[in-house]
Design an enzyme around this catalytic site. Structure first.
Site, mmCIF file in Angstrom:
data_model
loop_
_atom_site.group_PDB
_atom_site.id
_atom_site.type_symbol
_atom_site.label_atom_id
_atom_site.label_comp_id
_atom_site.label_asym_id
_atom_site.label_seq_id
_atom_site.Cartn_x
_atom_site.Cartn_y
_atom_site.Cartn_z
ATOM 1 N N ARG A 47 1.910 -5.303 -2.807
ATOM 2 C CA ARG A 47 2.618 -4.114 -3.284
ATOM 3 C C ARG A 47 4.102 -4.465 -3.374
ATOM 4 O O ARG A 47 4.615 -5.263 -2.589
ATOM 5 C CB ARG A 47 2.417 -2.941 -2.331
ATOM 6 C CG ARG A 47 0.963 -2.508 -2.165
ATOM 7 C CD ARG A 47 0.866 -1.335 -1.212
ATOM 8 N NE ARG A 47 -0.513 -0.877 -1.044
ATOM 9 C CZ ARG A 47 -1.316 -1.267 -0.052
ATOM 10 N NH1 ARG A 47 -0.860 -2.130 0.861
ATOM 11 N NH2 ARG A 47 -2.554 -0.809 0.031
ATOM 12 N N LYS A 92 1.153 -0.123 3.651
ATOM 13 C CA LYS A 92 0.732 1.251 3.384
ATOM 14 C C LYS A 92 -0.207 1.746 4.479
ATOM 15 O O LYS A 92 -1.068 1.004 4.946
ATOM 16 C CB LYS A 92 0.038 1.310 2.014
ATOM 17 C CG LYS A 92 -0.147 2.720 1.482
ATOM 18 C CD LYS A 92 -0.659 2.681 0.061
ATOM 19 C CE LYS A 92 -0.774 4.091 -0.516
ATOM 20 N NZ LYS A 92 -1.270 4.062 -1.915
ATOM 21 N N HIS A 125 3.998 -2.718 -11.235
ATOM 22 C CA HIS A 125 2.795 -2.592 -10.409
ATOM 23 C C HIS A 125 1.570 -3.200 -11.080
ATOM 24 O O HIS A 125 0.580 -3.510 -10.415
ATOM 25 C CB HIS A 125 2.540 -1.116 -10.095
ATOM 26 C CG HIS A 125 1.487 -0.884 -9.051
ATOM 27 N ND1 HIS A 125 1.616 -1.340 -7.759
ATOM 28 C CD2 HIS A 125 0.280 -0.266 -9.112
ATOM 29 C CE1 HIS A 125 0.541 -0.999 -7.064
ATOM 30 N NE2 HIS A 125 -0.282 -0.357 -7.855
ATOM 31 N N ARG A 148 -0.039 -6.399 -9.767
ATOM 32 C CA ARG A 148 -1.060 -6.272 -8.709
ATOM 33 C C ARG A 148 -2.440 -6.071 -9.330
ATOM 34 O O ARG A 148 -3.431 -6.652 -8.872
ATOM 35 C CB ARG A 148 -0.692 -5.108 -7.796
ATOM 36 C CG ARG A 148 -1.647 -4.829 -6.636
ATOM 37 C CD ARG A 148 -0.977 -3.845 -5.690
ATOM 38 N NE ARG A 148 -1.878 -3.189 -4.769
ATOM 39 C CZ ARG A 148 -2.206 -3.654 -3.562
ATOM 40 N NH1 ARG A 148 -1.718 -4.822 -3.157
ATOM 41 N NH2 ARG A 148 -3.013 -2.979 -2.760
ATOM 42 N N HIS A 188 -6.262 -2.643 1.474
ATOM 43 C CA HIS A 188 -6.901 -1.363 1.213
ATOM 44 C C HIS A 188 -7.740 -0.911 2.404
ATOM 45 O O HIS A 188 -8.283 -1.736 3.145
ATOM 46 C CB HIS A 188 -7.792 -1.451 -0.035
ATOM 47 C CG HIS A 188 -7.026 -1.528 -1.303
ATOM 48 N ND1 HIS A 188 -7.496 -2.152 -2.429
ATOM 49 C CD2 HIS A 188 -5.790 -1.051 -1.633
ATOM 50 C CE1 HIS A 188 -6.596 -2.060 -3.396
ATOM 51 N NE2 HIS A 188 -5.557 -1.401 -2.942
ATOM 52 N N TYR A 237 -8.388 -1.018 -9.143
ATOM 53 C CA TYR A 237 -7.674 -2.160 -9.720
ATOM 54 C C TYR A 237 -8.574 -3.072 -10.542
ATOM 55 O O TYR A 237 -8.086 -4.018 -11.159
ATOM 56 C CB TYR A 237 -7.019 -2.974 -8.598
ATOM 57 C CG TYR A 237 -5.869 -2.275 -7.936
ATOM 58 C CD1 TYR A 237 -4.556 -2.520 -8.316
ATOM 59 C CD2 TYR A 237 -6.095 -1.346 -6.919
ATOM 60 C CE1 TYR A 237 -3.500 -1.871 -7.715
ATOM 61 C CE2 TYR A 237 -5.044 -0.685 -6.306
ATOM 62 C CZ TYR A 237 -3.756 -0.958 -6.709
ATOM 63 O OH TYR A 237 -2.712 -0.298 -6.111
#
Length: 325
Positions: free
Chosen positions: A152, A177, A252, A255, A286, A295
């Site tokens: 990220r 995150k 982004h 990614r 994740h 993704y």
């Protein structure tokens, strides 16, 4: 600075809910902030019930009807999770489901960069002004790192020198995150690029263990606004960004490109992709595979590999049973 307390009758329940989420590795200050909006509403309304009711949640949603629909959904989503948690102890607790009108998702399709485009992006980044400064080297190394690791953007900006271990070729992402930390292995070529950047970076600013890996021209930590601006300049130089109605790819999307490239490589290597999806989810930081699936886009190359895998499986396992191939 201490956290502001909850004021409503449900305040202790809110605190227990956040403590429960922290046990699961989710420690987001934004969750507390979103709950405080609801808590303040309950306090103003003089609500004294043991759990939220349909009526009070409906009234709260009406009070925030002027906000952006995405903001409303974010607030309701957390209230829904809180009510689901509370419902384990209070079976009569109302759990809101469809109190907001359904809206079709407005998700912008991710752009998957080709290797040729990435090479052009890195070359354009190295030519950014001012010439001879650290800025072009910072941008080129950062963009290359995002593409080859799928980090990220905020995780890359937050990296300190003490969290970069080039000898073992790993990066330590501290509290990414949802407060999750993880080790991220990197390739030999990526480690080499970081080593070359560190030599330049050390000449620009004295390195200390807690110094940021990527720095601005004033030796400060990078932040989204300046990096996004540099990335737009690079895209314009590469012809990948149009006018106002055609903004082009986003930072982004590097990614997204990493996730799809990793999946494609596994297909080409004949690996068990389904078994490796949890590995990819862990690498990307994740919480679940469901987050990783966002993704994974059906590119032409991926569809070709998936189709070839299907036909190979059919030829070996289905056709021998008497079904014509």
């Amino acid at each position: 600075m201490s956290e502001l307390p909850f004021l409503s009758a449900l305040g202790p329940r809110f605190s227990d809910f956040l403590a429960f989420r922290r046990l699961g590795g989710i420690d987001s200050k934004s969750d507390r902030a979103l709950l405080r909006y609801f808590d303040r509403f309950l306090a103003q309304q003089g609500f004294c019930g043991p759990w939220p009711t349909r009526e009070v949640i409906t009234a709260y949603l009406a009070s925030i009807g002027h906000l952006n629909p995405r903001t409303q959904e974010n607030r309701l989503s957390l209230i829904r999770q809180f009510c689901g948690y509370l419902g384990q102890f209070e079976p009569q607790c109302f759990v809101p489901e469809d109190l907001l009108p359904r809206r079709p998702p407005r998700r912008r399709d991710a752009y998957l960069f080709s290797e040729t485009e990435i090479q052009a992006i890195l070359q354009a980044a190295r030519a950014l002004p001012p010439p001879g400064s650290l800025r072009p080297k910072t941008c080129a190394t950062l963009f290359g790192l995002l593409y080859t690791t799928g980090l990220r953007c905020g995780e890359a900006f937050a990296l300190n020198l003490s969290e970069v271990n080039l000898a073992d070729r790993v990066l330590f992402i501290q509290k990414g995150k949802f407060g999750k930390s993880r080790w991220v292995p990197i390739s030999a070529s990526t480690a080499g690029a970081l080593e070359r950047y560190l030599e330049e970076r050390s000449r620009a600013a004295p390195p200390t263990p807690q110094s940021p890996l990527f720095i601005t021209r004033n030796a400060g930590r990078l932040y989204h606004t300046t990096v996004e601006r540099a990335f737009r300049q690079v895209l314009e130089r590469c012809g990948l960004r149009g006018g106002k109605g055609c903004p082009g790819p986003r930072l982004h999307h590097l990614r997204h490109s990493f996730a799809c490239n990793r999946l494609l490589a596994w297909y080409r290597e004949g690996k068990d992709v389904n078994a490796l999806l949890p590995v990819l989810a862990t690498y990307l930081g994740h919480v679940s595979i469901a987050s990783t699936q966002v993704y994974l886009h059906a590119s032409a190359a991926l569809l070709e590999q998936a189709s070839a895998r299907f036909h190979e499986n059919f030829r070996h396992n289905i056709a021998p049973r008497g079904i014509p191939s």
